[in-house]
Write an enzyme that holds these catalytic residues in place. Sequence first.
Site, mmCIF file in Angstrom:
data_model
loop_
_atom_site.group_PDB
_atom_site.id
_atom_site.type_symbol
_atom_site.label_atom_id
_atom_site.label_comp_id
_atom_site.label_asym_id
_atom_site.label_seq_id
_atom_site.Cartn_x
_atom_site.Cartn_y
_atom_site.Cartn_z
ATOM 1 N N GLU A 45 1.544 0.252 -4.715
ATOM 2 C CA GLU A 45 1.378 1.101 -3.767
ATOM 3 C C GLU A 45 1.484 0.168 -2.676
ATOM 4 O O GLU A 45 0.584 -0.634 -2.360
ATOM 5 C CB GLU A 45 -0.436 0.388 -4.508
ATOM 6 C CG GLU A 45 -1.170 1.260 -5.263
ATOM 7 C CD GLU A 45 -2.210 1.232 -5.660
ATOM 8 O OE1 GLU A 45 -3.184 -0.139 -5.153
ATOM 9 O OE2 GLU A 45 -3.188 2.157 -5.946
ATOM 10 N N GLU A 88 -1.976 5.793 -12.564
ATOM 11 C CA GLU A 88 -2.893 5.163 -12.334
ATOM 12 C C GLU A 88 -4.292 6.133 -12.501
ATOM 13 O O GLU A 88 -4.028 6.520 -10.632
ATOM 14 C CB GLU A 88 -3.387 3.950 -11.396
ATOM 15 C CG GLU A 88 -2.955 2.819 -12.080
ATOM 16 C CD GLU A 88 -2.886 1.602 -10.485
ATOM 17 O OE1 GLU A 88 -4.037 1.515 -10.334
ATOM 18 O OE2 GLU A 88 -2.407 0.157 -10.178
HETATM 19 C C1 BG6 Z 1 -4.661 0.198 -7.648
HETATM 20 C C2 BG6 Z 1 -4.287 -1.145 -7.506
HETATM 21 O O1 BG6 Z 1 -5.159 0.412 -6.584
HETATM 22 O O2 BG6 Z 1 -6.597 0.168 -8.413
HETATM 23 C C3 BG6 Z 1 -4.887 -1.470 -9.434
HETATM 24 O O3 BG6 Z 1 -2.686 -0.589 -8.122
HETATM 25 C C4 BG6 Z 1 -6.490 -1.836 -9.481
HETATM 26 O O4 BG6 Z 1 -4.464 -2.805 -9.274
HETATM 27 C C5 BG6 Z 1 -7.291 -0.600 -9.465
HETATM 28 O O5 BG6 Z 1 -7.508 -1.916 -10.504
HETATM 29 C C6 BG6 Z 1 -8.979 -0.035 -9.578
HETATM 30 O O6 BG6 Z 1 -9.016 -1.027 -8.210
HETATM 31 P P1 BG6 Z 1 -9.880 -1.646 -8.256
HETATM 32 O O7 BG6 Z 1 -10.620 -2.751 -7.511
HETATM 33 O O8 BG6 Z 1 -10.981 -1.074 -9.036
HETATM 34 O O9 BG6 Z 1 -9.677 -2.360 -9.640
#
Ligand code: BG6
Length: 484
Positions: A188, A382
């Site tokens: 990101e 993701e």
């Molecule tokens: C992404 C990141 O933006 O979102 C992850 O690359 C992160 O590292 C994921 O865990 C979800 O976000 P959060 O804040 O719910 O953990």
Amino acid sequence: MSFPQGFFWGGALAANQVEGAWNVDGKGPSVADVATYKPNTDVKDYKAHMTINDELIEQAMQSKDDTFYPKRRGIDFYHRYKEDLALFAEMGFTMLRVSIAWTRIFPTGEEAEPNEKGLQFYTDLFTEMRRLGIEPLVTLSHYEMPLALATKYNGWVDRRVIECFTRFCHVCFVRYKDLVKYWLTFNEVDSIIRHPFTTAGIIPSRVPEDKLLETCYQALHHQLVASALVVKDCHEIIPGSKVGCMLTKLTTYARTCAPDDELATQAKTLENLFYADVHVWGEYPRLILKMFERKGITLHTEPGDAEILKAGCVDFVSCSYYMTMTESVDPNAERTPGNTVLGVKNPYLATSDWGWQIDPKGLRYSLIELYDRYRLPLMVVENGVGAKDTVEPDGSIHDPYRIEYFRQHISEMGKAIDEGVEMWGYTSWAPIDLISASTNQMSKRYGFIYVDQDDMGNGTLARSRKDSFAWYKKVIATNGTDLT
Ligand code: BG6
């Protein structure tokens, strides 16, 4: 059939959110190790959770009590990775995205020699993955740069960090060349302007407020140059390797069809995509350079930077995708949080408990948009939903909400493929519960696998299968054809 033969199915993790063992076997502290769990802070206020300054860093490093620094313990993946990989293999994973903690290899980022114990950990991890038939997809920078580089240089603001990072990557390529073919440079990369410390080690309070945006773009320039150097180096050391960029896909719709809303939305979209533009095309888009000019942002570049960017273009584009938002010029428009953003609420979408707007069709929209723009293979690296899970007296965990989220998103991804989008794989976030990047909570759970640990670190760390575990296993076994 939507999903091509050989499509990679799996999950994604980041070292700092799972490994723990923050000061074991020579590892140095990273920016993640000072990230603080703030129990009395609104979970929808990501900025409050991610606030940092020199005083807080000092306080964290003095603290002998790790309770409020959950990334120091993660889910103890460092010691339990074999058990976790076995569960991923049971689900049928053919790919696992992990990151390498820079500070396991170079504890402060500037040592003359790498730390052998750190290197060996990843040799063991990748070897075990391969033994189980799981292809590693490795992120080189996922919110875990050495704290020493943050405090000494204000992170990526200083150009000297390029050399530290490229050396670290070079060591990784030489060491893992027979084990890892798929790489991502920066997780990101666009998040630098939303949480500069986590992404780039920038301590915002050291920078005058009116210079912060310019400082972030300067640091970003250093990351983009570093990324291009690393892509080239990887191709030279590992013939046939594939290196991708990784974008937070923050798809934004206009709140209304009023032309002003449309224009504001277009500006947001161009801003979100430009990070990938540079990775893919090896140059800054003219519209973005003009935007810098309008905002009074001057980037210091060096002779040769343009050539470096051109020589290090990526092989594929990857993104995270969790939610969408809308944009409006109406200052009174109702807002709702998303993945480290605050967007205008979309009345057609439901939200998660953290306020993130759930939009499966937005994934199809995003993939079509990315593929049409870049014409490179895509990976969703993701995608998932943070939720509170309940363990029943018999130990079972029923998570129909998670199954529904994935069912709809995977279905839309399949439709995008049917419409012509070329995709290599899908790694869900996260296949196992881990520490949240933004709120540092354990109770914001993403996994198909439950981990017995609470926000304060209490629990046995025992792993157990949620209902979604069997569901995802079936999805993989049928190559995405059975989503029931
Ligand atoms: C992404 C990141 O933006 O979102 C992850 O690359 C992160 O590292 C994921 O865990 C979800 O976000 P959060 O804040 O719910 O953990």
